[in-house]
Motif scaffolding. Sequence first.
Motif, PDB file in Angstrom:
ATOM      1  N   VAL A 181       0.845  -1.198   0.000  1.00 22.67           N
ATOM      2  CA  VAL A 181       0.000   0.000   0.000  1.00 22.67           C
ATOM      3  C   VAL A 181       0.882   1.250   0.000  1.00 22.67           C
ATOM      4  CG1 VAL A 181      -1.934  -1.151   1.133  1.00 22.67           C
ATOM      5  CG2 VAL A 181      -0.225   0.029   2.520  1.00 22.67           C
ATOM      6  N   PRO A 182       0.371   2.352  -0.582  1.00 20.43           N
ATOM      7  CA  PRO A 182       1.168   3.576  -0.666  1.00 20.43           C
ATOM      8  C   PRO A 182       1.424   4.204   0.703  1.00 20.43           C
ATOM      9  CG  PRO A 182      -0.801   3.716  -2.063  1.00 20.43           C
ATOM     10  CD  PRO A 182      -0.906   2.471  -1.257  1.00 20.43           C
ATOM     11  N   ASP A 183       2.586   4.809   0.817  1.00 29.10           N
ATOM     12  CA  ASP A 183       2.948   5.587   1.997  1.00 29.10           C
ATOM     13  C   ASP A 183       2.307   6.968   1.844  1.00 29.10           C
ATOM     14  OD1 ASP A 183       4.272   7.324   3.827  1.00 29.10           O
ATOM     15  OD2 ASP A 183       6.034   6.031   3.814  1.00 29.10           O
ATOM     16  N   PRO A 184       1.502   7.423   2.817  1.00 25.94           N
ATOM     17  CA  PRO A 184       0.867   8.739   2.683  1.00 25.94           C
ATOM     18  C   PRO A 184       1.864   9.908   2.701  1.00 25.94           C
ATOM     19  CG  PRO A 184       0.401   7.793   4.832  1.00 25.94           C
ATOM     20  CD  PRO A 184       1.137   6.746   4.045  1.00 25.94           C
TER      21      PRO A 184
ATOM     22  N   ARG B 211       5.969   1.978  -0.918  1.00 24.95           N
ATOM     23  CA  ARG B 211       4.878   1.070  -0.582  1.00 24.95           C
ATOM     24  C   ARG B 211       5.306   0.250   0.636  1.00 24.95           C
ATOM     25  NH1 ARG B 211       2.554   3.673  -3.960  1.00 24.95           N
ATOM     26  NH2 ARG B 211       1.817   3.065  -6.006  1.00 24.95           N
ATOM     27  N   TRP B 212       4.326  -0.114   1.473  1.00 26.25           N
ATOM     28  CA  TRP B 212       4.570  -0.910   2.675  1.00 26.25           C
ATOM     29  C   TRP B 212       3.639  -2.125   2.657  1.00 26.25           C
ATOM     30  CZ3 TRP B 212       8.652   0.813   5.366  1.00 26.25           C
ATOM     31  CH2 TRP B 212       9.028   2.143   5.187  1.00 26.25           C
TER      32      TRP B 212
END
Length: 141
Positions: free
Chosen positions: A100-103, A109-110
């Motif tokens: 998922v994207p890092d805000p 992505r993590w």
Amino acid sequence: MTSPLFPEHRLDHLVTDAGTGQLRRSTQYSGVVWIGGQPPTGGMFFGRSVSVSKPRVESVVLPDSLPYLGIEATVVTHTWISSGPGDPNPMVLSAQAELVPDPRDDRLRWVQLTVRVAGSVPAGIGYHVVVEADPDMISRG
């Protein structure tokens, strides 16, 4: 509410893709996440039941996740009931890990694990996630 998460040691190694012969980085994440509350600590325990039609859904970013630079990776997820006090019938309805994207930085992505649980909660859900990616997909900075 944040689900209590107890990660084990992360394992990293290089493997060769059998189909292409290319070098891949294989990273294994494992541990236990508690869905629906804190793990019980002896004495009396008051659990509650969650129906299959309205399962408890929890998503957690794995704290030992490497920072990935893209989404071209193979992610495999295995989950199991690690422990479920009280009514002995917690069920994992589904589980999925994804990048998922890092805000804070849209290049990174993590690894995030999402679990849907029904039956008795809180319940300890064991997880084993394997991410295979090009070695250059790991951020070094």
